[in-house]
Design a protein around this motif. Structure first.
Motif, PDB file in Angstrom:
ATOM      1  N   GLY A 212       0.801  -1.218   0.000  1.00 60.63           N
ATOM      2  CA  GLY A 212       0.000   0.000   0.000  1.00 60.63           C
ATOM      3  C   GLY A 212       0.832   1.266   0.000  1.00 60.63           C
ATOM      4  N   THR A 213       2.155   1.136  -0.018  1.00 62.78           N
ATOM      5  CA  THR A 213       2.974   2.342  -0.006  1.00 62.78           C
ATOM      6  C   THR A 213       3.018   3.006  -1.377  1.00 62.78           C
ATOM      7  OG1 THR A 213       4.864   0.875  -0.274  1.00 62.78           O
ATOM      8  CG2 THR A 213       4.450   1.697   1.915  1.00 62.78           C
ATOM      9  N   THR A 216       0.893   6.182  -1.601  1.00 61.49           N
ATOM     10  CA  THR A 216       1.556   7.351  -1.019  1.00 61.49           C
ATOM     11  C   THR A 216       2.634   7.872  -1.965  1.00 61.49           C
ATOM     12  OG1 THR A 216       1.186   6.387   1.144  1.00 61.49           O
ATOM     13  CG2 THR A 216       2.735   8.202   1.018  1.00 61.49           C
ATOM     14  N   ASP A 377      -5.105   4.685 -12.174  1.00 59.36           N
ATOM     15  CA  ASP A 377      -6.138   4.359 -13.176  1.00 59.36           C
ATOM     16  C   ASP A 377      -5.979   2.934 -13.681  1.00 59.36           C
ATOM     17  OD1 ASP A 377      -7.817   6.740 -13.781  1.00 59.36           O
ATOM     18  OD2 ASP A 377      -5.836   7.642 -14.005  1.00 59.36           O
TER      19      ASP A 377
ATOM     20  N   LYS B  17     -16.404   9.181 -12.654  1.00 56.69           N
ATOM     21  CA  LYS B  17     -15.369   8.160 -12.809  1.00 56.69           C
ATOM     22  C   LYS B  17     -16.038   6.790 -12.860  1.00 56.69           C
ATOM     23  CE  LYS B  17     -11.161   6.652 -13.022  1.00 56.69           C
ATOM     24  NZ  LYS B  17     -10.257   7.055 -14.103  1.00 56.69           N
ATOM     25  N   ARG B  53      -9.044  10.477  -4.442  1.00 53.26           N
ATOM     26  CA  ARG B  53      -7.925  10.173  -5.340  1.00 53.26           C
ATOM     27  C   ARG B  53      -7.935  11.056  -6.587  1.00 53.26           C
ATOM     28  NH1 ARG B  53      -7.934   3.537  -5.042  1.00 53.26           N
ATOM     29  NH2 ARG B  53      -6.657   3.363  -3.176  1.00 53.26           N
ATOM     30  N   CYS B  56      -6.409  14.487  -5.720  1.00 55.95           N
ATOM     31  CA  CYS B  56      -4.953  14.637  -5.565  1.00 55.95           C
ATOM     32  C   CYS B  56      -4.194  14.031  -6.735  1.00 55.95           C
ATOM     33  CB  CYS B  56      -4.480  14.064  -4.240  1.00 55.95           C
ATOM     34  SG  CYS B  56      -4.743  12.318  -4.057  1.00 55.95           S
ATOM     35  N   GLY B  57      -4.859  13.804  -7.852  1.00 60.92           N
ATOM     36  CA  GLY B  57      -4.154  13.422  -9.067  1.00 60.92           C
ATOM     37  C   GLY B  57      -3.813  11.949  -9.168  1.00 60.92           C
ATOM     38  N   LEU B  58      -4.303  11.121  -8.235  1.00 56.21           N
ATOM     39  CA  LEU B  58      -4.018   9.692  -8.308  1.00 56.21           C
ATOM     40  C   LEU B  58      -4.896   9.003  -9.341  1.00 56.21           C
ATOM     41  CD1 LEU B  58      -3.504   8.577  -4.616  1.00 56.21           C
ATOM     42  CD2 LEU B  58      -1.843   8.529  -6.448  1.00 56.21           C
ATOM     43  N   LEU B  59      -6.034   9.591  -9.620  1.00 52.42           N
ATOM     44  CA  LEU B  59      -6.916   9.061 -10.657  1.00 52.42           C
ATOM     45  C   LEU B  59      -7.321  10.214 -11.562  1.00 52.42           C
ATOM     46  CD1 LEU B  59      -9.361   6.783  -8.595  1.00 52.42           C
ATOM     47  CD2 LEU B  59      -7.601   6.017 -10.196  1.00 52.42           C
ATOM     48  N   THR B  60      -7.522   9.895 -12.823  1.00 54.70           N
ATOM     49  CA  THR B  60      -7.945  10.914 -13.766  1.00 54.70           C
ATOM     50  C   THR B  60      -9.457  10.813 -13.937  1.00 54.70           C
ATOM     51  OG1 THR B  60      -5.915  10.329 -14.891  1.00 54.70           O
ATOM     52  CG2 THR B  60      -7.333  11.916 -15.987  1.00 54.70           C
ATOM     53  N   GLU B  78       0.414  18.019 -11.029  1.00 59.20           N
ATOM     54  CA  GLU B  78       1.703  18.032 -10.319  1.00 59.20           C
ATOM     55  C   GLU B  78       1.771  19.173  -9.316  1.00 59.20           C
ATOM     56  OE1 GLU B  78       3.816  15.434 -10.635  1.00 59.20           O
ATOM     57  OE2 GLU B  78       2.158  14.718 -11.883  1.00 59.20           O
ATOM     58  N   LYS B  81      -0.283  18.196  -6.384  1.00 61.62           N
ATOM     59  CA  LYS B  81       0.410  17.205  -5.561  1.00 61.62           C
ATOM     60  C   LYS B  81       1.413  17.859  -4.609  1.00 61.62           C
ATOM     61  CE  LYS B  81       0.485  13.051  -8.481  1.00 61.62           C
ATOM     62  NZ  LYS B  81       1.360  12.132  -9.224  1.00 61.62           N
ATOM     63  N   LEU B  82       2.136  18.864  -5.147  1.00 59.67           N
ATOM     64  CA  LEU B  82       3.169  19.523  -4.343  1.00 59.67           C
ATOM     65  C   LEU B  82       2.597  20.210  -3.118  1.00 59.67           C
ATOM     66  CD1 LEU B  82       5.664  21.266  -6.780  1.00 59.67           C
ATOM     67  CD2 LEU B  82       6.215  19.746  -4.887  1.00 59.67           C
ATOM     68  N   TYR B  86      -1.746  13.820   1.421  1.00 62.41           N
ATOM     69  CA  TYR B  86      -2.772  12.783   1.239  1.00 62.41           C
ATOM     70  C   TYR B  86      -2.453  11.628   2.162  1.00 62.41           C
ATOM     71  CZ  TYR B  86      -5.313   8.978  -1.070  1.00 62.41           C
ATOM     72  OH  TYR B  86      -6.117   7.906  -1.339  1.00 62.41           O
ATOM     73  N   THR B  88      -3.608   7.861   3.074  1.00 64.05           N
ATOM     74  CA  THR B  88      -4.431   6.771   2.558  1.00 64.05           C
ATOM     75  C   THR B  88      -5.161   6.057   3.693  1.00 64.05           C
ATOM     76  OG1 THR B  88      -2.563   5.277   2.730  1.00 64.05           O
ATOM     77  CG2 THR B  88      -2.876   6.362   0.634  1.00 64.05           C
ATOM     78  N   LYS B  90      -5.268   2.832   4.271  1.00 61.38           N
ATOM     79  CA  LYS B  90      -4.419   1.832   4.908  1.00 61.38           C
ATOM     80  C   LYS B  90      -3.124   2.521   5.290  1.00 61.38           C
ATOM     81  CE  LYS B  90      -2.117  -2.333   3.438  1.00 61.38           C
ATOM     82  NZ  LYS B  90      -1.637  -2.998   2.243  1.00 61.38           N
ATOM     83  N   SER B  92       0.284   3.462   5.068  1.00 57.47           N
ATOM     84  CA  SER B  92       1.136   3.208   3.918  1.00 57.47           C
ATOM     85  C   SER B  92       2.459   3.951   4.025  1.00 57.47           C
ATOM     86  CB  SER B  92       0.409   3.559   2.629  1.00 57.47           C
ATOM     87  OG  SER B  92       0.131   4.922   2.612  1.00 57.47           O
TER      88      SER B  92
END
Lengths: 377, 310
Positions: A212-213, A216, A377, B17, B53, B56-60, B78, B81-82, B86, B88, B90, B92
């Motif tokens: 799970g890292t 992050t 994605d 999404k 997600r 914060c740009g983890l998913l489009t 980007e 993100k800076l 975030y 998670t 779990k 992580s």
């Protein structure tokens, strides 16, 4: 006795079996590995290779010379692929590994045969891999009795039966005593590097995903190339240390010749380590668990050992297996290592193998970059 | 709130999404004013994590647009993100690195200056200075979450996205965690935090409730309760908690849930609700109308929309 329950065993068994079938990659691997193993062992591997590329330097153009060449051909061990024009050219062909054998028919061959004056035929074998040449060398023993049988008539024929009309001088080049370790130890360098580097890096991204890292990591400004470079750099060190250990042991314990070719060897080691790491990284972007990553690495290691020329003579394999072998970086790396250590090849002799390794690095790195997701994605 | 010219830290519209044929987030619009804590609520599988997600740009996102901290969440991911921390769902961080090493890694990744000073300060703030050499994996659940929060805020983000940060954490550790969140908000940080805990929802400045991929309620806790139009009766007396089963089937009752020995019966139609509890308006039960709690409202909201089983 503690009460053991068949039902409880059954419960675990059923659960285990279901989990096994749910992991498609594992399932596929379990079926694919025996099929691949059997195909490789059964069809591709031949420890008595025939049709080995041979170059001839005929210093006389005579009936006897032609008869010799066709007798060698008829033995099935020798395929004449080149005509050398000078001893130097012949020497270069065998050093570069373009041919396995170099046959020299001396200029006075016919004359000496006619006079019964110790005619000699020189056969030089590239014995870096003793097992690749042993069958062919053994077959040469029968040559003097048969090669000229049709050409020698009358008195010559009579003499031919009593004493041999000529003798075959065999030079086992690069490994005259046919010491297997000379071939295996340099080869092990390629296998050990593959084993550790591909497997270790194959786990690198999968481990992050599994723990799970990765999520992050992706949420930070890290770029894919930065992740890859940072993750792989420590293993470059590991690879170099392993190389140093293996070469030191090869020299001290096994007395493997260190004939030079250091520039080509260094380039080869650098490219091979990079390629192995990039491949490991690619695997780890495809595999969905560490278990899958291990299995995929294993799937790569298997042909690396069997089809690269490490264990069995490369030229003994059928064409299709050689094609697969050519696509495996270990094959090219082995040629560079053996060529450098045993034959003292220069970089000019190795550019093909180095180019192949370079191409592998580029393709695999590009694929790994393309596969690495900067989002979930 | 200043309705005149709000300074939105998050301002996204019509986010969508899908994964395969599952429409996980459906036209979600969220606005959070800078410096506020917004609680993000909704049943499991409702699209909260996916929304966070996307922010914060983890998913489009498939469609939709918007800004976080003034940057386009798609084109300028980007930059977002800076400036975003975030955390998670779990834990992580690296369990095989020490507490200090985890913080140092994050400090390097964000290219922070005065790394040693920042890490020391974060450890001090956490109260973990004396345990800096301890492996992160050996921390208890509550400490892990606090370490994750310290890591997520090390680069002094302007926006903090927390995905169920206190799941499985004991009440005392949860309280400490929330005190820290409020302290961060007081320093100007905007926080969007998903949670299932009602007490946590009540500690937020405002709430967004998402269900089945749709945002269905927004506002402060009081606004959400008022907007629900829910009427709640509190019944007590011996065995009152056992009436739930019978009452929940009665017309007009939307939810009936036991609270210890008491029962909460809620519905939006007052006449029907009163009719439903009429048979039980007798000894030994005592009934009184109470203001609905957030939980009453959320259970009603959940009941209305189908659970989106992942």
């Amino acid at each position: 006795m503690i009460g053991l329950s068949l039902n409880r065993v059954l419960a675990v068994l059923i659960k285990e079996f279901k989990q096994l079938t749910r992991d498609r990659v594992t399932y596929a691997m379990m079926l694919a590995i025996p099929v691949v193993q059997l195909t490789l062992f059964g069809y591709a591997i031949n420890s008595d290779p025939r049709h080995l590329p041979t170059a001839v330097l005929a210093q006389e153009d005579s009936r006897y010379a032609r008869s010799l060449v066709s007798a060698l051909k008829n033995s099935d061990y020798f395929d004449f692929v080149a005509q050398a024009r000078s001893p130097a050219e012949l020497d270069e062909m065998i050093r570069r590994g373009e041919v396995q054998f170099a046959v020299t028919i001396p200029g006075d061959f016919s004359r000496r045969v006619a006079r019964g004056d110790q005619a000699q035929l020189l056969v030089e074998a590239d014995a870096t891999d003793p097992s690749a040449t042993s069958g062919a060398v053994a077959a040469l023993a029968a040559l003097p009795d048969q090669a000229l049988a049709h050409d020698l008539t009358g008195a010559l024929a009579m003499r031919g039966q009593a004493v041999k009309p000529f003798e075959v001088i065999v030079h086992r080049r690069y490994n005259p005593e046919a010491i297997t370790a000379y071939n295996i130890v340099p080869g092990l360098l390629g296998i050990i590097l593959s084993l550790t580097l591909v497997m270790m890096t194959a786990l690198s991204v999968t481990r992050e995903t599994e723990r799970g890292t990765m999520e992050t990591l992706l949420a930070t400004p890290l770029e894919p190339l930065e992740v890859m470079a940072g993750k792989l750099a420590p293993y470059v060190m590991v690879g170099l240390v392993q190389t140093a250990i293996i070469l030191a042991m090869a020299a001290t314990l096994f007395h493997v010749p260190m004939s030079g070719g250091w520039l080509g060897l260094s380039a080869g080691i650098g490219l091979f380590i990079t390629g192995s790491l990039a491949l490991g990284f690619l695997i780890s972007t495809v595999a969905r668990s560490q278990l899958q990553a291990m299995q995929m690495s294993f799937f790569y290691i298997l042909p690396s050992i069997l089809l690269s020329g490490f264990m069995f003579p490369f030229r003994g394999m059928p064409a299709w297996a050689q094609w697969i072998g050519e696509a495996i970086p270990v094959t090219h790396f082995l040629r560079v290592v053996r060529g450098s250590l045993l034959k003292g090849q220069g970089i000019g002799d190795q550019w093909r193998e180095l180019a192949a390794l370079g191409a592998f690095v580029c393709v695999v790195t590009a694929l790994a970059m393309a596969r690495y997701r900067r989002t979930l994605d | 709130m200043t309705p005149s010219s709000p300074n939105w830290a998050i301002d996204v519209h019509g986010l969508n999404k899908s994964f395969g044929d599952k429409h996980v987030v459906n036209d979600v619009t969220i606005q959070v004013e800078a410096g506020r804590i917004c609680g993000f609520l909704g049943p499991n599988g409702s699209g909260k994590t996916t929304t966070l997600r996307m922010l914060c740009g983890l998913l489009t996102p498939d469609s939709g647009s918007g800004q976080a901290l003034g940057f386009d969440i798609i084109r300028e991911a980007e930059a977002v993100k800076l400036r975003t921390g975030y955390m998670t769902q779990k834990f992580s961080l690296y369990e095989d690195l020490t507490i200090a090493e985890n913080l140092q890694f994050t400090a390097r990744v964000y290219g922070l200056d005065r790394r040693r000073e920042r890490v020391d300060k974060a450890l001090e703030r956490l109260g973990l200075a004396s345990r800096r050499g301890q492996l992160a994996g050996t921390l208890s659940g509550g400490w892990k979450q606090r370490l994750a929060l310290a890591t997520a805020t090390l680069h002094e983000p302007k926006l903090l996205l927390l995905d169920e940060p206190t799941a499985g954490v004991d009440p005392k550790a949860r309280r400490t965690f929330w005190d820290e969140i409020h302290a961060l908000a007081a320093e100007g940080l905007t926080v969007l935090v998903s949670t299932h805990y009602m007490d946590e929802a009540e500690r937020c400045h405002e709430i967004a409730y998402i269900s089945y991929g749709r945002l269905i309620a927004r506002g402060t806790a009081a606004q959400v309760i008022a907007a629900s139009g829910l009427i709640t009766f509190h019944g007590e007396g011996p065995g009152a908690d056992k009436l739930g089963h019978a009452l929940s089937k009665a017309p007009g009752v939307e939810t009936a849930a036991a609270f210890g020995a008491a029962i909460h019966v809620s519905g939006s139609d007052r006449a029907a609700l009163e009719a439903a509890i009429l048979p039980y308006r007798r000894e030994p039960y005592r009934w009184s109308e109470v203001p609905p709690t957030l939980e009453d409202v959320f259970i009603q909201l959940m009941g209305r929309s189908q659970d989106n089983i992942p």
